[in-house]
Structures are given as structure tokens and as C-alpha cells.
Design a protein around this motif. Structure first.
Motif, PDB file in Angstrom:
ATOM      1  N   LEU B 319       0.310  -1.137  -0.129  1.00 30.52           N
ATOM      2  CA  LEU B 319       0.210   0.444  -0.216  1.00 30.52           C
ATOM      3  C   LEU B 319       1.329   1.206   0.089  1.00 30.52           C
ATOM      4  O   LEU B 319       0.312   2.264  -0.927  1.00 30.52           O
ATOM      5  N   ILE B 368      -4.794   2.451   6.295  1.00 27.85           N
ATOM      6  CA  ILE B 368      -5.183   3.617   5.481  1.00 27.85           C
ATOM      7  C   ILE B 368      -3.396   4.553   5.886  1.00 27.85           C
ATOM      8  O   ILE B 368      -3.315   5.202   4.834  1.00 27.85           O
ATOM      9  N   ALA B 371      -1.965   3.751   3.144  1.00 26.64           N
ATOM     10  CA  ALA B 371      -2.075   4.112   1.704  1.00 26.64           C
ATOM     11  C   ALA B 371      -1.787   5.743   1.432  1.00 26.64           C
ATOM     12  O   ALA B 371      -1.349   6.149   0.450  1.00 26.64           O
ATOM     13  N   PHE B 372      -2.480   6.200   2.887  1.00 27.16           N
ATOM     14  CA  PHE B 372      -2.535   7.598   2.272  1.00 27.16           C
ATOM     15  C   PHE B 372      -1.674   8.521   3.325  1.00 27.16           C
ATOM     16  O   PHE B 372      -1.512  10.533   2.951  1.00 27.16           O
TER      17      PHE B 372
END
Lengths: 205, 492
Positions: B319, B368, B371-372
């Protein structure tokens, strides 16, 4: 004022043209869209009541919005929402259009969240229905809820065929520093909502 | 007969002893330790010759130098003290497998003194060798062997040098003679006790605990409970953390994600097994990707909780790296692992499954973040300030928690949409309310005056909520300094 739960039997609902209650609420395993554009739109206030009800049920809640976002947490706190347990995902503006549903999918897939609010307002809506299919499957698998906020006008179509319930929350004055939010169902596959569902709110002045 | 179970080694004034180790000639001359390396730094420890010149704790260096022209001074850093502690710890571990440095009392170490009869002729012999070993590395310590944690600590603070107690009763009697001033009591509690003319531990234990709790708080009651012997905590052995590193050469330089992940998997699995054998689990990965003819690319990935699940870690790596475009092919990957000790979980006799799996929720948040970015996951914390932008801040979320809601009778408030930066709007018409460009004004609520910031940039704003005919409620303000109207947001 008649305060009652949303999940009434259909027979009872038929005898009422509108129901007044403390929160907007709906069964799990459904994709629900709150949409509205215009001066009296009240999507955020309506979504806040859903968050509050979910927290009262002991559910973990996440709010997903694009960065920097327009969420104003002090108003959520005034409504009674527990900010410490409310996870807010601020997805970078450089991420692709599918970033918000992707984040929702990651959260729902874990089974650790009971309600996910995805704020699509101000961003380009992702195309296609595949992401809705995945989200719906996860909602059913984990008995969770998802609330999608959009800027779609009333006359526009909903996000897709998998949206079970689409409401248009709009605001009216109901007294001194008192407002009613009327939730007009634009689409209802649940069969649970009468013509209008009303929640009462107070102003902060 | 009670068995000796615990020993205490007290290296009093550890930082000062570390200074003396570096400057042994300062032992008999006036010398002080400073809080920092500045001319205006305060004295935190004067030695005995310095005190004879009237130098006390809290004096500034130049004041102390005025009292003694031949004063020696130095500042000791936290790092040097930590190094000294580590050195002492290594020495103590030669004498007991379980050593715990007391977090709240610097220079105090607790050792497990049980089961040593096969290795040493007597506990006295063991304690003497322990004290000598500490002396050989340059520190003086008091060593007390006894039965109860707090009592051996109290006796060690009397600076008796070496004591092996014969019975718990003897231990209790000796501990009671310790002065409270030597026991790291909180300053306000110590002062309160001196007003009551309570100077020793014995006098302190005579006081009723409930009264102590009511008058001086929970900390005083807790100290009383510990000192009385009713409650004791077992030794929490110190565990050294090792650097776990991997170097993964990529034979043919590559920047294909799938192939890179395939190359990571076997060495990560082997490392995870080694860590598991040492009862450790991974909490974070530091990855340095050596690129062909380019500067290395560095990433740090945290797991939601300590884990040995290689697939989960590879997913986090995927990710993170999928959101990054590498400018060149990877020739080698260096991975350094952060780990921590983990113990098998005990299952309770009655187990109620929680509504939502918080561990799974935390893992989702870790994904998360991978990924971000770590800043993508946050929660709001309110601030006690009036400007909307300053009334809250975003702080990182460590763990998901279940909500705590207090029931309310009043209806929820409306919620506003807040613009990250206020937007200038057309001037508000004071008379022709129907002619405002943003809508025909029906009602105005306010003004709500905000002023302040005179020390930085003066702020004077009159805030209003403007209801227009079409149903919107705008959140606006008039900036009195700029003489212009702005919009914070609107009610939604």
C-alpha cells in the motif's frame, strides 16, 4: 411532539404522513445517500444525528472526507458526539477519485467499524458501480452502515442502483433558535420511510 | 522461614557519580553539576566542599562562582546518564537474570535474589561481589537484600552500604528509621509532612491511609500502601532491544512492485521466526531502497499492533509503495525492524465478545496510513479558543476506542460547514437588506465579538449568523481592522 423509533411496522407507518424523532436511523447492510444542494440543505446536520445514534448504540464510527475538509468538530461536540472515538480520515487532495470509497472499503472490510460516513461533496464522484457492489457486500457481511453525502440535486439520479435509500434533508425554522430538518425520501427500497421524516435541532445562538 | 526474594542496589546521585567518573580529581574540591551547558544555568547538585562555600541547589553558575572562584562545573546530558545506567545494568545482569531499573527513582535497581544459593556460598557473599563489581566500573552503591520491594529500597537509601536482612520483621523495623527526605517523596507532600513533624517512614506509616488520601491525594495513599507492605509488585525484568536488520540485494535492478514484494517475503518470514523465538513482535519497518544512480528512498511503516504476520506487513508495504513512484530501479533494500516483547495472552474464564473488533479496526487504520500517509488518520481535539480555526486541532489516532456517550435531553445542534480559509464576501448592506448579493436578509443573529491577539496581530471581529430568504444560514464576520466582510462557512 411524538418521539419514536424509526423502525416501526409498515402498518403503523401508513397511518402517519411524517414521523418526528431524535435521530435519523436506518437498518444495517444498506447503502444510504443523503443528497442536496441549495440554501436549506442540511446534509451535515442530518449525518451528525446518524453518527450520534450509532455512538449511542456503542458502534465505532469513521468519517471520511477529502483534505482539508469542511467538517467543523465543535458543532459535532455540541450535538453530543464523542470526538475522541470518532475517527476522521482526511484523504489527500492528490489521491484519485476512488480514494474515498477505497478508504471506506478498507475500514468496512476489517469489520471494526459500525458506521462509515463518506463525504463526496466537493470531489469528483467515482464512476461505475463496482465500488458500491463491494461496499454493499461488506456492509451485509459485517452488519454495518454506510452513509454517503453528495451534492447531487434533487432532480438528479442517485449514485447508483445499489443505493437503497436516498434522502433529501432540508431545513425549516420551527421556533426561536429551533429548526426542523425534513428528510424527504427521494428513493426508498427499504419501505421504512413515510413521506417525510423530521428531526428537531437547535441553533447555536 | 521467609525466603529472601529481592535486593536493591542504590547508586545515589547517579548523574554526579558519572561526572566524578570522568573527573575523579573533583571529589575533594568544590564542584557542581549544572542543568545545562550555559553560563546562566542553575546548579542542580553541589558536592560537599561546594556546600561549605555556601553554594546551594538553584543558584546560577555566576552566583556560585562569585562564592567560590575555584569552582568546577559541568553539565551532564540525559544521554550520558542513560549510558551510565546501561553500563550498571549490564554489570548487574551478571549477578541476577532479572534486573529492573526503577523508572521513578533514578539510580535504583531491583534484583531477583532468589535461587542463588547454588551459585554463591551465601547471600552476603553475593551482595559483596555485586557491590564490588559496581565499584569496579566507577560507582558506589548501597546493596540491601531483603523480602519486600519498598522496604529494601528504603533501607538502601539510608546509605548503609551493605545489608542482608535476616527476617521480614527486622526489615520492617530498619525501614521505618529512613528519613522521608531520602525517599523521593513529592516536594509538596514532603513539606506537608514536615509541618506535621512526620520525618521518618515509621511516623508516616502511623498516619491513617484514608486521611492521607483525603487530604493529600491518591499519590500519598499509594506510597503509604507500598511502604506498609500490603501491596508489592513483582520485578519487571529489563529486556534489551536488539537491532534487527535485513539486507535484501536485488540481483537484477527492478522497480516492479510484485517482484520486489516477492523478494521481501522469504527474508521477512525468516526474521519473523527469529523474533518469535525471542518473544518479540514487529511494531514498525524502516525501509531504505537503494536506487540505481539515485539517492535512496526511505519509508517508515508502522503496524497497528505488534505482529509477526508477514502477509499483513507485506500488504502495508504494498500500500505504501504503490502510492510512490520510484525514479529508478531498486538495487538493494535495507530493512530495519522495530520490535517489542510480547507475551502469550491469557484467556479469561468468562469471555464476552465485544461488538466490534478493535484490533481489526486498528489494523485497518494502519493500512489507511500506509496507503495515504500517517496524517490521513486523525481525530478532532477541541481547544479553548474563540477563533473557529483555533477552536479545534487534528491529532493522530493511536487506537480506535468505543464511544462514551452521555445521554442528553436537548435536541442536537445544527452543524456548520467550515471553510479552511475565510472567503471575502460583498459588503453587508446596513439599510437595503434586500439588496445583498448573497441573498435577501431575513434575520441576523449577533454580533458576537471576538478580539485578542494584541501581542501578535490584533484581531477584532464581529460574527453574525445571517438567515436569508431562500433558507440559507450564512456564518459571516466583519473584520474591524481590515474593514471588510468575510465568510467562515454556512450552516448545513
Amino acid at each position: 411532539m411524538n418521539i419514536c423509533s424509526v423502525q416501526m411496522s409498515l402498518q403503523q407507518q401508513k397511518s402517519h404522513h411524517s414521523i418526528t424523532a431524535r435521530h435519523l436511523w436506518f437498518p444495517p447492510g444498506r447503502l444510504v445517500e443523503l443528497s442536496g444542494q441549495g440554501a436549506s440543505s442540511a446534509c451535515s446536520s442530518a449525518a451528525a444525528t446518524v453518527v450520534l445514534r450509532a455512538q449511542e448504540e456503542g458502534e465505532t464510527v469513521a468519517w471520511i472526507q477529502p483534505e482539508p475538509g469542511r467538517l467543523f468538530p465543535p458543532d459535532l461536540h455540541r450535538s453530543g458526539i464523542d470526538l475522541e472515538s470518532l475517527v476522521v480520515l482526511r484523504i489527500p487532495a492528490t489521491a484519485r477519485a476512488f480514494a474515498l470509497p477505497k478508504a471506506a472499503e478498507i475500514l468496512l472490510r476489517s469489520g471494526g467499524f459500525g458506521l462509515v460516513v463518506v463525504d463526496f461533496r466537493g470531489v469528483q464522484l467515482p464512476r461505475g458501480n463496482a465500488w458500491q457492489t463491494r461496499l454493499l457486500g461488506l456492509l451485509r457481511q459485517h452488519h454495518a452502515r454506510a452513509l454517503l453525502l453528495t451534492n447531487n440535486r434533487v432532480e438528479q439520479a442517485s449514485l447508483g442502483p445499489l443505493i437503497a435509500l436516498r434522502l433529501w434533508p432540508h431545513r425549516q425554522v420551527s421556533g426561536t433558535a429551533r429548526f426542523s430538518i425534513l428528510h424527504r425520501p427521494l428513493k426508498d427500497k427499504t419501505g421504512l420511510f413515510p413521506e417525510e421524516f423530521i428531526t428537531q435541532h437547535r441553533a447555536f445562538w | 522461614m521467609a525466603r529472601h526474594s529481592i535486593a536493591c542496589a542504590d547508586i545515589s546521585e547517579l548523574s554526579w557519580q558519572a561526572v566524578l567518573r570522568a573527573h575523579p580529581d573533583w571529589r575533594d574540591v568544590p564542584a557542581v553539576m549544572l542543568e545545562s551547558d550555559k553560563p546562566t544555568a542553575r546548579v542542580i547538585f553541589p558536592n560537599t566542599p561546594a556546600r561549605e562555600h555556601g553554594i546551594v541547589h538553584g543558584l546560577r553558575l555566576h552566583q556560585a562562582q562569585a562564592l567560590c572562584h575555584t569552582l568546577h562545573a559541568c553539565a551532564i546530558s540525559v544521554e550520558e546518564t542513560r549510558e551510565a545506567q546501561q553500563e550498571i545494568l549490564h554489570t548487574l545482569l551478571q549477578f541476577s537474570p532479572h534486573v529492573e531499573p526503577a523508572k521513578e527513582w533514578p539510580g535504583v535497581f531491583f534484583l531477583d535474589a532468589s535461587g542463588l544459593s547454588h551459585l554463591y556460598p551465601s547471600l552476603q557473599d553475593w551482595a559483596q561481589k555485586l557491590q564490588s563489581a559496581i565499584f569496579e566500573i566507577g560507582f558506589a552503591a548501597s546493596v540491601v537484600v531483603g523480602f519486600h520491594r519498598y522496604r529494601v529500597f528504603a533501607i538502601a537509601r539510608q546509605r548503609n552500604h551493605l545489608v542482608v536482612l535476616k527476617t521480614p520483621a527486622q526489615e520492617s523495623q530498619q525501614a521505618r528509621r529512613t528519613l522521608l527526605a531520602k525517599l523521593y517523596f513529592p516536594p509538596n507532600l514532603l513539606e506537608a509532612m514536615s509541618v506535621l513533624e512526620v520525618h521518618t517512614l515509621g511516623d508516616f506509616l502511623q498516619l491513617p491511609r484514608s486521611a492521607l488520601h483525603t487530604r493529600y491525594g491518591e499519590q500519598a495513599a499509594r506510597i503509604h500502601t507500598m511502604a506498609s507492605g500490603e501491596r508489592t509488585t513483582p520485578i519487571l525484568p529489563y529486556v534489551f532491544s536488539e537491532d534487527w536488520c535485513l539486507e535484501i540485494p536485488i540481483e537484477a535492478p527492478d522497480n516492479d512492485m510484485a517482484r520486489l514484494l516477492f523478494a521481501f517475503k522469504p527474508p521477512l518470514e525468516s526474521l519473523a521466526k527469529q523474533l518469535g523465538d525471542c518473544s518479540q513482535a514487529i511494531t514498525a519497518l524502516h525501509m531504505e531502497l537503494e536506487l540505481e544512480h539515485r539517492a535512496p528512498h526511505v519509508e517508515r511503516i508502522e503496524t497497528a499492533s505488534p505482529t509477526l504476520d508477514v502477509m499483513q506487513m507485506l500488504e502495508l508495504v504494498r500500500l505504501r509503495l504503490s502510492s510512490v513512484s520510484l525514479p529508478a530501479a531498486v538495487v538493494c533494500v535495507h530493512i530495519q525492524v522495530e520490535s517489542m516483547p510480547v507475551y502469550p495472552q491469557q484467556h479469561g474464564l468468562t469471555f464476552t465478545a465485544p461488538k466490534r473488533d478493535l484490533a481489526a479496526a486498528n489494523r485497518a487504520l494502519a493500512r489507511i496510513k500506509a496507503a495515504f500517509g500517517a496524517h490521513a488518520v486523525s481525530r478532532a481535539a477541541l481547544e479553548r479558543r474563540y477563533l473557529p480555526k483555533s477552536s479545534f486541532r487534528w491529532e493522530p489516532v493511536a487506537k480506535v476506542q468505543f464511544p462514551k456517550i452521555e445521554p442528553r435531553l436537548e435536541p442536537p445542534t445544527l452543524v456548520r460547514q467550515f471553510l479552511p480559509k475565510p472567503r471575502e464576501i460583498p459588503p453587508f448592506p446596513t439599510q437595503k437588506l434586500h439588496a445583498w448579493e448573497l441573498g435577501v436578509v431575513q434575520r441576523m443573529h449577533g454580533p458576537y465579538r471576538t478580539s485578542g491577539g494584541w501581542w501578535h496581530r490584533r484581531i477584532e471581529r464581529d460574527e453574525y449568523f445571517v438567515e436569508t430568504q431562500d433558507g440559507s444560514i450564512l456564518w459571516v464576520y466583519f473584520d474591524k481592522r481590515l474593514r471588510r466582510w468575510f465568510q467562515y462557512g454556512w450552516v448545513d
